[in-house]
Design a protein around this motif. Structure first.
Motif, PDB file in Angstrom:
ATOM      1  N   THR A  86      42.927  48.501  34.304  1.00 58.73           N
ATOM      2  CA  THR A  86      43.747  48.958  35.430  1.00 58.73           C
ATOM      3  C   THR A  86      44.951  48.045  35.602  1.00 58.73           C
ATOM      4  O   THR A  86      44.978  46.911  35.102  1.00 58.73           O
ATOM      5  N   SER A  87      45.944  48.535  36.339  1.00 58.09           N
ATOM      6  CA  SER A  87      47.110  47.700  36.631  1.00 58.09           C
ATOM      7  C   SER A  87      46.702  46.479  37.440  1.00 58.09           C
ATOM      8  O   SER A  87      47.272  45.391  37.280  1.00 58.09           O
ATOM      9  N   GLY A  88      45.692  46.644  38.290  1.00 55.80           N
ATOM     10  CA  GLY A  88      45.209  45.520  39.077  1.00 55.80           C
ATOM     11  C   GLY A  88      44.568  44.453  38.207  1.00 55.80           C
ATOM     12  O   GLY A  88      44.727  43.251  38.458  1.00 55.80           O
ATOM     13  N   ALA A  89      43.841  44.875  37.174  1.00 53.63           N
ATOM     14  CA  ALA A  89      43.230  43.916  36.255  1.00 53.63           C
ATOM     15  C   ALA A  89      44.297  43.158  35.480  1.00 53.63           C
ATOM     16  O   ALA A  89      44.185  41.941  35.268  1.00 53.63           O
ATOM     17  N   VAL A  90      45.338  43.869  35.053  1.00 51.73           N
ATOM     18  CA  VAL A  90      46.461  43.214  34.367  1.00 51.73           C
ATOM     19  C   VAL A  90      47.074  42.160  35.278  1.00 51.73           C
ATOM     20  O   VAL A  90      47.372  41.032  34.855  1.00 51.73           O
ATOM     21  N   LYS A  91      47.238  42.520  36.550  1.00 52.38           N
ATOM     22  CA  LYS A  91      47.837  41.588  37.498  1.00 52.38           C
ATOM     23  C   LYS A  91      46.931  40.376  37.725  1.00 52.38           C
ATOM     24  O   LYS A  91      47.397  39.230  37.731  1.00 52.38           O
TER      25      LYS A  91
END
Length: 283
Positions: A116-121
């Motif tokens: 997810t984009s949150g995991a990337v962040k």
């Protein structure tokens, strides 16, 4: 102390000027169009711009580059912590989804093979936090503690960006004592690193409280990371461990409880939260 105070005042002033200039340039002749990629609906369902976040990141970066009294390694650490977390936050602002929420939700999705984009962040801010910490730390153990504090602070600040001015108020209420501690301890580097984001955040507070703009992930992550870096360069290891434990406890608590409900249920916290804001619409 006199030199540290002068450097802090210069850093804060540069933060104010640079953040206001960046916000003006980014929002000039740009209406809050619901179709604009930088426009979101706030808690009232009204359109609001997320460009306050990039303005904070750009303003803090420019002020850091120009602030007097910062050694090269501390200056680079601040640019990496603030700029890196801000860029990753902007990525999540623009491309994030709501399929997974919270620290636990993103890591659980990652364990299932879903990036997810949150995991990337989360992973990216962890990496930039460690990179910034390595520039101002003594040894691997210190780097791990400091990196976790910078990254954890970046994540925690974003959890407060749910109502007008709240994340900035939290930043001011934590950054102010850090600035005072740095001055009293004779830590001019810590004082300058605390003063720059304080100035930039204070400059953008009126637009945040006026519900014309919000920090978003970009601004809140950067504000938290810079506050964490200020703590790293000001406090001794026992103090940093206490702060890290507090950050970890609050982050864990956010998975189970609503900060908004807790704040609304406490008269003192609610008064601070509502200071300068428009009244809450009656149910």
């Amino acid at each position: 102390m006199a030199r540290g105070l002068l450097h802090a005042l210069a850093g804060a002033a540069l933060g104010v000027v640079a953040a206001r200039a960046a916000y003006t340039l980014l929002t000039r002749n740009r209406p809050q169009d619901p179709g604009d990629r930088w426009t979101r609906k706030n808690h009232r369902g009204e359109p609001i711009t997320l460009l306050e976040g990039p303005a904070f990141v750009a303003g803090a970066a420019a002020a850091t580059a120009l602030a007097p009294g910062l050694p090269a390694r501390a200056r680079i650490a601040a640019l990496l912590a603030g700029g890196g977390s801000g860029a990753l936050g902007a990525y999540d602002d623009l491309y994030g989804t709501t399929s997974s929420k919270g620290f636990k939700g993103h890591l659980s999705a990652l364990a299932r093979g879903e990036v997810t984009s949150g995991a990337v962040k989360i992973l990216g801010i962890g990496a930039t936090g460690l990179g910034a910490a390595a520039l101002v730390s003594r040894g691997p153990a210190d780097t791990l503690v400091n990196g976790a504090l910078i990254a954890g602070s970046a994540n925690l600040a974003n959890l407060f960006d749910l109502r007008p001015g709240r994340a900035i108020k939290v930043g001011l209420l934590t950054g102010g004592p850090l600035l005072a501690a740095a001055l009293l301890r004779g830590r001019p580097v810590g004082a300058a690193l605390a003063a720059v984001p304080l100035g930039a955040a204070a400059a953008l507070l009126p637009d945040d409280l006026g519900e014309r703009a919000m920090l978003g992930d970009a601004g809140a992550n950067a504000l938290g990371a810079l506050a964490g870096l200020a703590a790293v360069t000001t406090l001794e290891r026992p103090g940093r461990l206490v702060v890290l434990g507090t950050v970890a406890a609050l982050t864990a608590a956010s998975e189970k409880i609503s900060f908004t409900k807790v704040i609304a249920g406490n008269p003192v916290l609610n008064r601070i939260d509502m200071l300068g804001r428009r009244p809450v619409d009656p149910a």
